[in-house]
Design a protein around this motif. Structure first.
Motif, PDB file in Angstrom:
ATOM      1  N   PHE A 134       0.838  -1.200   0.000  1.00 26.82           N
ATOM      2  CA  PHE A 134       0.000   0.000   0.000  1.00 26.82           C
ATOM      3  C   PHE A 134       0.880   1.261   0.000  1.00 26.82           C
ATOM      4  O   PHE A 134       0.591   2.224  -0.726  1.00 26.82           O
ATOM      5  CB  PHE A 134      -0.931  -0.018   1.222  1.00 26.82           C
ATOM      6  CG  PHE A 134      -1.888   1.114   1.248  1.00 26.82           C
ATOM      7  CD1 PHE A 134      -2.936   1.191   0.343  1.00 26.82           C
ATOM      8  CD2 PHE A 134      -1.750   2.131   2.188  1.00 26.82           C
ATOM      9  CE1 PHE A 134      -3.819   2.250   0.366  1.00 26.82           C
ATOM     10  CE2 PHE A 134      -2.623   3.188   2.226  1.00 26.82           C
ATOM     11  CZ  PHE A 134      -3.667   3.253   1.302  1.00 26.82           C
ATOM     12  N   SER A 135       1.970   1.231   0.762  1.00 28.54           N
ATOM     13  CA  SER A 135       2.899   2.370   0.801  1.00 28.54           C
ATOM     14  C   SER A 135       3.547   2.570  -0.560  1.00 28.54           C
ATOM     15  O   SER A 135       3.702   3.717  -1.024  1.00 28.54           O
ATOM     16  CB  SER A 135       3.977   2.164   1.851  1.00 28.54           C
ATOM     17  OG  SER A 135       3.416   2.062   3.130  1.00 28.54           O
ATOM     18  N   PHE A 136       3.950   1.485  -1.217  1.00 28.79           N
ATOM     19  CA  PHE A 136       4.518   1.597  -2.557  1.00 28.79           C
ATOM     20  C   PHE A 136       3.507   2.175  -3.543  1.00 28.79           C
ATOM     21  O   PHE A 136       3.859   3.008  -4.379  1.00 28.79           O
ATOM     22  CB  PHE A 136       5.021   0.245  -3.064  1.00 28.79           C
ATOM     23  CG  PHE A 136       6.368  -0.144  -2.540  1.00 28.79           C
ATOM     24  CD1 PHE A 136       7.372   0.789  -2.360  1.00 28.79           C
ATOM     25  CD2 PHE A 136       6.639  -1.462  -2.224  1.00 28.79           C
ATOM     26  CE1 PHE A 136       8.621   0.435  -1.885  1.00 28.79           C
ATOM     27  CE2 PHE A 136       7.878  -1.838  -1.743  1.00 28.79           C
ATOM     28  CZ  PHE A 136       8.873  -0.884  -1.561  1.00 28.79           C
ATOM     29  N   ALA A 137       2.278   1.753  -3.460  1.00 29.73           N
ATOM     30  CA  ALA A 137       1.236   2.267  -4.349  1.00 29.73           C
ATOM     31  C   ALA A 137       1.040   3.768  -4.133  1.00 29.73           C
ATOM     32  O   ALA A 137       0.940   4.541  -5.104  1.00 29.73           O
ATOM     33  CB  ALA A 137      -0.068   1.510  -4.131  1.00 29.73           C
ATOM     34  N   ILE A 138       0.990   4.196  -2.882  1.00 32.40           N
ATOM     35  CA  ILE A 138       0.835   5.627  -2.582  1.00 32.40           C
ATOM     36  C   ILE A 138       2.062   6.400  -3.063  1.00 32.40           C
ATOM     37  O   ILE A 138       1.932   7.498  -3.617  1.00 32.40           O
ATOM     38  CB  ILE A 138       0.587   5.840  -1.075  1.00 32.40           C
ATOM     39  CG1 ILE A 138      -0.819   5.378  -0.723  1.00 32.40           C
ATOM     40  CG2 ILE A 138       0.781   7.298  -0.684  1.00 32.40           C
ATOM     41  CD1 ILE A 138      -1.170   5.504   0.729  1.00 32.40           C
ATOM     42  N   LEU A 139       3.247   5.843  -2.887  1.00 27.65           N
ATOM     43  CA  LEU A 139       4.473   6.490  -3.328  1.00 27.65           C
ATOM     44  C   LEU A 139       4.485   6.664  -4.854  1.00 27.65           C
ATOM     45  O   LEU A 139       4.829   7.740  -5.367  1.00 27.65           O
ATOM     46  CB  LEU A 139       5.692   5.675  -2.886  1.00 27.65           C
ATOM     47  CG  LEU A 139       7.047   6.256  -3.229  1.00 27.65           C
ATOM     48  CD1 LEU A 139       7.294   7.521  -2.419  1.00 27.65           C
ATOM     49  CD2 LEU A 139       8.132   5.236  -2.974  1.00 27.65           C
ATOM     50  N   ILE A 140       4.071   5.644  -5.579  1.00 30.93           N
ATOM     51  CA  ILE A 140       4.042   5.719  -7.040  1.00 30.93           C
ATOM     52  C   ILE A 140       3.017   6.749  -7.507  1.00 30.93           C
ATOM     53  O   ILE A 140       3.300   7.572  -8.390  1.00 30.93           O
ATOM     54  CB  ILE A 140       3.759   4.324  -7.646  1.00 30.93           C
ATOM     55  CG1 ILE A 140       4.975   3.418  -7.438  1.00 30.93           C
ATOM     56  CG2 ILE A 140       3.410   4.425  -9.131  1.00 30.93           C
ATOM     57  CD1 ILE A 140       4.731   1.976  -7.787  1.00 30.93           C
ATOM     58  N   VAL A 141       1.836   6.736  -6.915  1.00 32.39           N
ATOM     59  CA  VAL A 141       0.794   7.690  -7.299  1.00 32.39           C
ATOM     60  C   VAL A 141       1.230   9.124  -6.975  1.00 32.39           C
ATOM     61  O   VAL A 141       1.034  10.040  -7.788  1.00 32.39           O
ATOM     62  CB  VAL A 141      -0.548   7.345  -6.607  1.00 32.39           C
ATOM     63  CG1 VAL A 141      -1.554   8.467  -6.756  1.00 32.39           C
ATOM     64  CG2 VAL A 141      -1.106   6.053  -7.171  1.00 32.39           C
ATOM     65  N   SER A 142       1.848   9.334  -5.820  1.00 33.45           N
ATOM     66  CA  SER A 142       2.292  10.685  -5.469  1.00 33.45           C
ATOM     67  C   SER A 142       3.430  11.142  -6.380  1.00 33.45           C
ATOM     68  O   SER A 142       3.512  12.321  -6.730  1.00 33.45           O
ATOM     69  CB  SER A 142       2.710  10.762  -4.003  1.00 33.45           C
ATOM     70  OG  SER A 142       3.826   9.941  -3.749  1.00 33.45           O
ATOM     71  N   GLN A 143       4.307  10.240  -6.793  1.00 28.34           N
ATOM     72  CA  GLN A 143       5.393  10.602  -7.709  1.00 28.34           C
ATOM     73  C   GLN A 143       4.832  10.993  -9.079  1.00 28.34           C
ATOM     74  O   GLN A 143       5.295  11.961  -9.687  1.00 28.34           O
ATOM     75  CB  GLN A 143       6.382   9.444  -7.849  1.00 28.34           C
ATOM     76  CG  GLN A 143       7.641   9.808  -8.568  1.00 28.34           C
ATOM     77  CD  GLN A 143       8.443  10.875  -7.842  1.00 28.34           C
ATOM     78  OE1 GLN A 143       8.516  10.897  -6.628  1.00 28.34           O
ATOM     79  NE2 GLN A 143       9.025  11.771  -8.594  1.00 28.34           N
ATOM     80  N   ILE A 144       3.847  10.270  -9.549  1.00 29.47           N
ATOM     81  CA  ILE A 144       3.195  10.621 -10.816  1.00 29.47           C
ATOM     82  C   ILE A 144       2.548  12.000 -10.698  1.00 29.47           C
ATOM     83  O   ILE A 144       2.667  12.846 -11.588  1.00 29.47           O
ATOM     84  CB  ILE A 144       2.169   9.541 -11.219  1.00 29.47           C
ATOM     85  CG1 ILE A 144       2.895   8.261 -11.620  1.00 29.47           C
ATOM     86  CG2 ILE A 144       1.272  10.031 -12.356  1.00 29.47           C
ATOM     87  CD1 ILE A 144       1.978   7.071 -11.825  1.00 29.47           C
TER      88      ILE A 144
END
Length: 185
Positions: A23-33
């Motif tokens: 879940f943290s990786f998913a949030i990190l990827i979405v925030s980076q985009i």
């Protein structure tokens, strides 16, 4: 009901940790985009403002030169001196140390044509055509029919990214319609 509480099918600490990590990786990827989109939007806006500044500056030069006369190219094409519509001697000159193109009327303080924070002038060349000395009418013997300005500009963004912009501008002054010096009246 008692059998429900006795059921030992719960999640282990390892399973919960893996789910939280994913879940943290998913949030990190979405925030980076999201941040990349915002940064691209800011950079596009910077370029738009710089190009708009170039457009306004070149339109100002066109408008001034269109109604000028008595053009004289100076400093190997780096400056142009002429008479404005209101009989004021005006100079457009390039300062290579500051990389700024200045516009100056006789006694006034020079003002930059382009915003120095957005646009740097790497090089500029003013050129006029050679008048036809075989003309019968004397005014056509010395009045240039076209002024060409070669621009080499550097557009900057607030992020420090620069882009080169090279183009030419041609102005055909209306001076060939004037048969005498308008300032002599």
């Amino acid at each position: 009901m008692a059998s429900f509480f006795l059921n030992n099918k719960s999640y282990t600490l390892l399973e919960i940790s893996i789910v939280l990590l994913l879940f943290s990786f998913a949030i990190l990827i979405v925030s980076q985009i999201y941040l990349n989109v915002i940064n691209a939007s800011i950079m596009i806006n910077d370029y738009y403002q710089a190009l708009e500044n170039v457009r306004l500056g070149t339109e100002k030069i066109w408008r001034i030169l269109k109604y000028g006369w008595s053009f004289e190219v100076l400093n190997n094409g780096r400056s142009l001196r002429f008479q404005k519509k209101n009989c004021v001697t005006t100079t457009i000159s390039f300062n290579s140390a500051e990389k700024v193109l200045y516009y100056q009327e006789e006694t006034l303080i020079p003002e930059p044509v382009f915003d120095p924070d957005l646009v740097k002038v790497n090089r500029i060349i003013f050129a006029t055509d050679t008048p036809n000395v075989n003309e019968n009418y004397a005014y056509f013997q010395y009045a240039p029919k076209i002024i060409i300005i070669f621009y080499d500009l550097e557009i900057k963004s607030k992020k420090g990214v620069t882009t080169s912009l090279v183009f030419e501008q041609a102005v055909a002054p209306l001076n060939s319609t004037y048969t005498s010096n308008l300032c002599a009246q």
